[in-house]
Design an enzyme around this catalytic site. Sequence first.
Site, short mmCIF file in Angstrom:
data_model
loop_
_atom_site.label_atom_id
_atom_site.label_comp_id
_atom_site.label_asym_id
_atom_site.label_seq_id
_atom_site.Cartn_x
_atom_site.Cartn_y
_atom_site.Cartn_z
N GLY A 53 1.42 -1.62 -15.21
CA GLY A 53 0.92 -2.65 -14.07
C GLY A 53 1.41 -3.79 -13.75
O GLY A 53 1.03 -4.67 -13.06
N ARG A 93 6.43 0.43 -12.23
CA ARG A 93 7.02 -0.41 -11.13
C ARG A 93 7.96 -1.45 -11.70
O ARG A 93 9.09 -1.77 -11.03
CB ARG A 93 5.95 -1.20 -10.50
CG ARG A 93 6.05 -1.87 -9.44
CD ARG A 93 4.84 -2.60 -8.98
NE ARG A 93 3.68 -1.84 -8.85
CZ ARG A 93 3.32 -1.23 -7.80
NH1 ARG A 93 3.75 -1.42 -6.44
NH2 ARG A 93 2.13 -0.36 -7.78
N TYR A 129 -1.48 0.64 1.64
CA TYR A 129 -1.74 -0.32 1.05
C TYR A 129 -1.68 -1.97 1.65
O TYR A 129 -1.60 -2.74 1.17
CB TYR A 129 -1.00 -0.92 -0.40
CG TYR A 129 -0.87 0.35 -1.28
CD1 TYR A 129 -1.96 1.22 -1.67
CD2 TYR A 129 0.15 0.59 -2.26
CE1 TYR A 129 -1.98 2.25 -2.53
CE2 TYR A 129 0.41 1.88 -2.97
CZ TYR A 129 -0.53 2.44 -3.36
OH TYR A 129 -0.38 3.45 -4.09
N CYS A 134 5.24 9.31 14.16
CA CYS A 134 4.27 9.41 15.34
C CYS A 134 3.19 8.70 14.77
O CYS A 134 1.89 9.74 14.65
CB CYS A 134 4.05 10.71 15.93
SG CYS A 134 5.39 11.03 17.08
N GLU A 135 3.03 7.78 14.30
CA GLU A 135 1.92 6.78 13.70
C GLU A 135 2.02 5.53 14.25
O GLU A 135 3.17 4.92 13.81
CB GLU A 135 1.69 6.93 12.59
CG GLU A 135 1.27 8.20 11.86
CD GLU A 135 -0.21 8.48 12.14
OE1 GLU A 135 -1.07 7.73 12.03
OE2 GLU A 135 -0.53 9.89 12.03
C1 LIG Z 1 -2.03 5.63 -16.36
C2 LIG Z 1 -1.19 4.81 -15.60
N1 LIG Z 1 0.01 4.23 -16.76
C3 LIG Z 1 0.79 3.56 -15.80
C4 LIG Z 1 1.17 3.29 -14.61
C5 LIG Z 1 2.32 2.49 -13.96
O1 LIG Z 1 1.80 1.54 -13.37
P1 LIG Z 1 3.10 0.33 -12.67
O2 LIG Z 1 3.92 1.13 -11.86
O3 LIG Z 1 2.22 -0.35 -11.99
O4 LIG Z 1 3.53 -0.22 -14.07
C6 LIG Z 1 0.11 3.86 -13.66
C7 LIG Z 1 0.19 3.73 -12.19
O5 LIG Z 1 -0.78 3.89 -11.36
C8 LIG Z 1 -1.06 4.67 -14.11
O6 LIG Z 1 -1.81 5.24 -13.55
#
Ligand SMILES: Cc1ncc(COP(=O)(O)O)c(C=O)c1O
Length: 436
Positions: A250, A295, A336, A363-364
Amino acid sequence: MAFESFGTMQVNEVGHLEIGGVDTLKLAQKYGTPLYVYDVALIKERARGFKKTFEELGVKAQVAYASKAFSAIAIYQLMHEEGLSLDVVSGGELYTAMQAGFPAERIHFHGNNKTRQELEMAVDYGIGCIVIDNFYEIEMLAEVLHEKNASVSVLIRVTPGIEAHTHDYILTGQDDSKFGFGLTNGQAEEAIRQVLAIDVFRLIGLHCHIGSQIFETTGFKLAAHRIMEQLVIWRNELGFHADVLNLGGGFGVRYTAEDQPLPPSQYVREIIADVRDVATSNRLDMPEIWIEPGRSLVGEAGTTLYTIGSRKEVPEIRSYVAVDGGMSDNIRPSLYEAKYNAVIADRPLEVAEETVSIAGKCCESGDMLIWDLPLPKSGAGEVLAVFCTGAYGYSMANNYNRIPRAAVVFVENGEDKLVVARETFENLVQLDLPLH
Ligand SMILES: Cc1ncc(COP(=O)(O)O)c(C=O)c1O
């Protein structure tokens, strides 16, 4: 937003955008567009950075790449070479990882609705750990293990009741979530009791993931703190000790200048300091810490190249500049309202002369990649480079309007390597069966 470089990205001697020592215009010419380009050196730097932080802190840890961010054989192989573990959430991701030669014992299997077939597959492969998400899964996994006369290490996923500051669709740690067992409503404790009573499970610890694209450490620290305090209670009441505390992923990245992520190591340092405090003051053994960045490992390393096509002027309102991809290769803006930045690949430093909105070709009406982007004057045939598309781009790609999925190329030290071929029209119909 002015040009800002990520990783090895730079403007080369002829003024073009270069990534990994390779001219992006040459890449567009060689492989066609849309094209996802990954800066391998930046992925390695991030992977090593996370590992080094734990080493410096002297904390036993596993850094597991959350492969939902970008799943393909080559990225699994790269993460394996970097010594990372892996988080998968489906039979498909697991299968791809196994095809990549990823060691099963370093794979963690997530998901809020794993099927019996997926659980069987995971057990047959000798998976390192299954993250149990709900009571239905406890029962089904126990049946699978009894039938196979096998056992498995498990984590229990808890929702700590944290509202992280991010988009609602990428929030996962709040009480009202489809994931995990509630910490505050007694479900997590009930799950622990059930799992401890079943001999085919080795309960090694707990998991939580509070959300994605988070810029502060408060939510992470609060979640870790709540779980650690609960662990003290469970040690006293149930005699349960968690060897592992998996704090999920996250950590935010910089899509545009509005985003101010912390250096990845800072998230880790602050969270660990809190976990240590609770452990020390309660004489609790420090658990091994696992994290699951997705990410923050691959997001900023990815850039998508598009070719500009049509242009539509709506007098005094807007200029639409359309590219040869869109929500089929990057659904995040539609899903999002995610924001991105882009430049013209052959003159990234040129001063903007107009504000345009980048439209996809689907097509949106909602298929817009970037609203109100300052750009120099551009024309059909030019290459647009959209930054920070390495996470949840290719992995969320789709065939809406039967648009073939784009190719993926890795670049490093002046070399480019195709790692996912462009889908063909033949690929698009290969699973279709005729009516007669
Ligand atoms: C259980 C879990 N771990 C890790 C991640 C990875 O999150 P991020 O890509 O934001 O680091 C997610 C993303 O949804 C997740 O659901």
